[in-house]
Design a protein around this motif. Sequence first.
Motif, PDB file in Angstrom:
ATOM      1  N   ARG A 167      21.654 -52.575 -31.451  1.00 46.01           N
ATOM      2  CA  ARG A 167      23.040 -52.907 -31.809  1.00 46.01           C
ATOM      3  C   ARG A 167      23.398 -54.316 -31.315  1.00 46.01           C
ATOM      4  O   ARG A 167      24.031 -55.092 -32.035  1.00 46.01           O
ATOM      5  CB  ARG A 167      23.982 -51.860 -31.205  1.00 46.01           C
ATOM      6  CG  ARG A 167      25.432 -52.017 -31.614  1.00 46.01           C
ATOM      7  CD  ARG A 167      26.275 -50.870 -31.078  1.00 46.01           C
ATOM      8  NE  ARG A 167      25.875 -49.598 -31.671  1.00 46.01           N
ATOM      9  CZ  ARG A 167      25.447 -48.533 -30.979  1.00 46.01           C
ATOM     10  NH1 ARG A 167      25.368 -48.612 -29.659  1.00 46.01           N
ATOM     11  NH2 ARG A 167      25.104 -47.425 -31.595  1.00 46.01           N
ATOM     12  N   LYS A 168      22.990 -54.629 -30.099  1.00 44.08           N
ATOM     13  CA  LYS A 168      23.265 -55.962 -29.557  1.00 44.08           C
ATOM     14  C   LYS A 168      22.551 -57.037 -30.364  1.00 44.08           C
ATOM     15  O   LYS A 168      23.108 -58.113 -30.621  1.00 44.08           O
ATOM     16  CB  LYS A 168      22.835 -56.022 -28.089  1.00 44.08           C
ATOM     17  CG  LYS A 168      23.733 -55.228 -27.149  1.00 44.08           C
ATOM     18  CD  LYS A 168      23.224 -55.322 -25.718  1.00 44.08           C
ATOM     19  CE  LYS A 168      24.134 -54.530 -24.775  1.00 44.08           C
ATOM     20  NZ  LYS A 168      23.633 -54.574 -23.378  1.00 44.08           N
ATOM     21  N   ASN A 169      21.309 -56.754 -30.753  1.00 43.75           N
ATOM     22  CA  ASN A 169      20.557 -57.729 -31.550  1.00 43.75           C
ATOM     23  C   ASN A 169      21.229 -57.966 -32.897  1.00 43.75           C
ATOM     24  O   ASN A 169      21.329 -59.114 -33.363  1.00 43.75           O
ATOM     25  CB  ASN A 169      19.131 -57.231 -31.770  1.00 43.75           C
ATOM     26  CG  ASN A 169      18.297 -57.247 -30.505  1.00 43.75           C
ATOM     27  OD1 ASN A 169      18.653 -57.903 -29.530  1.00 43.75           O
ATOM     28  ND2 ASN A 169      17.188 -56.522 -30.506  1.00 43.75           N
ATOM     29  N   ALA A 170      21.678 -56.891 -33.525  1.00 44.68           N
ATOM     30  CA  ALA A 170      22.331 -57.024 -34.831  1.00 44.68           C
ATOM     31  C   ALA A 170      23.632 -57.821 -34.708  1.00 44.68           C
ATOM     32  O   ALA A 170      23.919 -58.697 -35.538  1.00 44.68           O
ATOM     33  CB  ALA A 170      22.601 -55.642 -35.413  1.00 44.68           C
ATOM     34  N   LYS A 171      24.389 -57.532 -33.669  1.00 44.92           N
ATOM     35  CA  LYS A 171      25.637 -58.275 -33.464  1.00 44.92           C
ATOM     36  C   LYS A 171      25.369 -59.752 -33.190  1.00 44.92           C
ATOM     37  O   LYS A 171      26.114 -60.627 -33.640  1.00 44.92           O
ATOM     38  CB  LYS A 171      26.427 -57.655 -32.309  1.00 44.92           C
ATOM     39  CG  LYS A 171      27.072 -56.320 -32.635  1.00 44.92           C
ATOM     40  CD  LYS A 171      27.881 -55.814 -31.458  1.00 44.92           C
ATOM     41  CE  LYS A 171      28.607 -54.512 -31.814  1.00 44.92           C
ATOM     42  NZ  LYS A 171      29.422 -54.019 -30.683  1.00 44.92           N
ATOM     43  N   ALA A 172      24.312 -60.016 -32.432  1.00 45.97           N
ATOM     44  CA  ALA A 172      23.988 -61.403 -32.098  1.00 45.97           C
ATOM     45  C   ALA A 172      23.726 -62.226 -33.352  1.00 45.97           C
ATOM     46  O   ALA A 172      24.049 -63.419 -33.403  1.00 45.97           O
ATOM     47  CB  ALA A 172      22.775 -61.454 -31.172  1.00 45.97           C
ATOM     48  N   LEU A 173      23.155 -61.604 -34.364  1.00 47.36           N
ATOM     49  CA  LEU A 173      22.906 -62.323 -35.614  1.00 47.36           C
ATOM     50  C   LEU A 173      24.121 -62.334 -36.515  1.00 47.36           C
ATOM     51  O   LEU A 173      24.652 -63.388 -36.855  1.00 47.36           O
ATOM     52  CB  LEU A 173      21.725 -61.688 -36.359  1.00 47.36           C
ATOM     53  CG  LEU A 173      21.465 -62.250 -37.768  1.00 47.36           C
ATOM     54  CD1 LEU A 173      21.118 -63.738 -37.710  1.00 47.36           C
ATOM     55  CD2 LEU A 173      20.378 -61.460 -38.475  1.00 47.36           C
ATOM     56  N   TRP A 174      24.573 -61.144 -36.904  1.00 47.56           N
ATOM     57  CA  TRP A 174      25.566 -61.069 -37.987  1.00 47.56           C
ATOM     58  C   TRP A 174      26.949 -61.519 -37.563  1.00 47.56           C
ATOM     59  O   TRP A 174      27.692 -62.071 -38.378  1.00 47.56           O
ATOM     60  CB  TRP A 174      25.617 -59.652 -38.546  1.00 47.56           C
ATOM     61  CG  TRP A 174      24.311 -59.219 -39.136  1.00 47.56           C
ATOM     62  CD1 TRP A 174      23.520 -58.182 -38.729  1.00 47.56           C
ATOM     63  CD2 TRP A 174      23.617 -59.822 -40.246  1.00 47.56           C
ATOM     64  NE1 TRP A 174      22.384 -58.094 -39.491  1.00 47.56           N
ATOM     65  CE2 TRP A 174      22.430 -59.089 -40.433  1.00 47.56           C
ATOM     66  CE3 TRP A 174      23.893 -60.901 -41.075  1.00 47.56           C
ATOM     67  CZ2 TRP A 174      21.516 -59.409 -41.440  1.00 47.56           C
ATOM     68  CZ3 TRP A 174      22.985 -61.223 -42.077  1.00 47.56           C
ATOM     69  CH2 TRP A 174      21.816 -60.485 -42.253  1.00 47.56           C
ATOM     70  N   GLU A 175      27.326 -61.305 -36.300  1.00 46.58           N
ATOM     71  CA  GLU A 175      28.650 -61.749 -35.879  1.00 46.58           C
ATOM     72  C   GLU A 175      28.689 -63.258 -35.649  1.00 46.58           C
ATOM     73  O   GLU A 175      29.765 -63.836 -35.494  1.00 46.58           O
ATOM     74  CB  GLU A 175      29.079 -60.991 -34.623  1.00 46.58           C
ATOM     75  CG  GLU A 175      29.359 -59.514 -34.913  1.00 46.58           C
ATOM     76  CD  GLU A 175      29.892 -58.771 -33.708  1.00 46.58           C
ATOM     77  OE1 GLU A 175      29.993 -59.396 -32.611  1.00 46.58           O
ATOM     78  OE2 GLU A 175      30.201 -57.575 -33.848  1.00 46.58           O
ATOM     79  N   ALA A 176      27.513 -63.880 -35.606  1.00 43.68           N
ATOM     80  CA  ALA A 176      27.464 -65.347 -35.502  1.00 43.68           C
ATOM     81  C   ALA A 176      27.146 -65.997 -36.830  1.00 43.68           C
ATOM     82  O   ALA A 176      27.044 -67.224 -36.915  1.00 43.68           O
ATOM     83  CB  ALA A 176      26.394 -65.751 -34.466  1.00 43.68           C
ATOM     84  N   CYS A 177      27.022 -65.168 -37.862  1.00 46.39           N
ATOM     85  CA  CYS A 177      26.662 -65.670 -39.191  1.00 46.39           C
ATOM     86  C   CYS A 177      27.933 -66.047 -39.965  1.00 46.39           C
ATOM     87  O   CYS A 177      28.842 -65.215 -40.111  1.00 46.39           O
ATOM     88  CB  CYS A 177      25.878 -64.600 -39.955  1.00 46.39           C
ATOM     89  SG  CYS A 177      25.206 -65.146 -41.523  1.00 46.39           S
ATOM     90  N   ILE A 178      28.001 -67.271 -40.428  1.00 45.59           N
ATOM     91  CA  ILE A 178      29.193 -67.751 -41.138  1.00 45.59           C
ATOM     92  C   ILE A 178      28.814 -68.172 -42.555  1.00 45.59           C
ATOM     93  O   ILE A 178      27.901 -68.983 -42.741  1.00 45.59           O
ATOM     94  CB  ILE A 178      29.840 -68.936 -40.387  1.00 45.59           C
ATOM     95  CG1 ILE A 178      30.277 -68.509 -38.992  1.00 45.59           C
ATOM     96  CG2 ILE A 178      30.998 -69.492 -41.189  1.00 45.59           C
ATOM     97  CD1 ILE A 178      30.804 -69.643 -38.145  1.00 45.59           C
TER      98      ILE A 178
END
Length: 258
Positions: free
Chosen positions: A242-253
Amino acid sequence: MPSVPWFEKLSVPERISAAKEKTQRVVDHVHYLLELHENNAIVLYSPTLSQQIPKSFAANAFNVFQQGMHQFEIVRLCALWDTAGAEKENIPSIIELIDDHDVIEALAEEMASFWRGQGTGILNPPEDAELANLERMAIARSNEQFGQEQAHKARASLRQAIADTHAILASQRHASIMNLRDKHLAHSLTETRRERKVGPLPPVKYGDESEMLTVTLPIVEAVHCWVNGTSLSFDESREIDRKNAKALWEACIFNVTR
């Protein structure tokens, strides 16, 4: 004359050996499925990305991306719940191998023997040899008792995992999600064998794959614990996913011009 099922051709030690190997591979498959699921929790089920996509031609491509992610998670989930087979690494294959009184008893005895074989050494033995021997005997009795308790847990937990698996295999959700995989994802069919046999099936709803995954995890954890002799919890690895997914997608613009 009907052929003998593949698992019944194996001896008890062969069934246990095959179950151990398949269980370890299934654990690996579940880890990957959890990674997919946690990514889809953001890509598909949250507005994190979709709210950045305006009405545009780009939205069409984004929809394809979402559908592809969702469909592949369903494919991998269905692979875990496909029909049993000697060559298949899935839950039904493991259950066929261990769904036998002698196999369960052998696994329970394996657990009891492990604890029975633990050392009886004393960290600070008394100088009196007789007293030291009494302490060693007490440790041996404690190991024996604990081993028997673990053996009892093994029998109960494996039988529960077997019962839960059969319940899932007989469920409407399993039939629907497997039918979707067979009809539209693995193949392009107008009608599946399942539909010819039982008639039309209810469509799969968004979230059904999450429900199926939720009931899958404790079965795999239990089987791994009592077949491979190692406790396992997917909670920690799921949190990392979950942390890995957030690290990518929540920083994806996305910067999409109409």
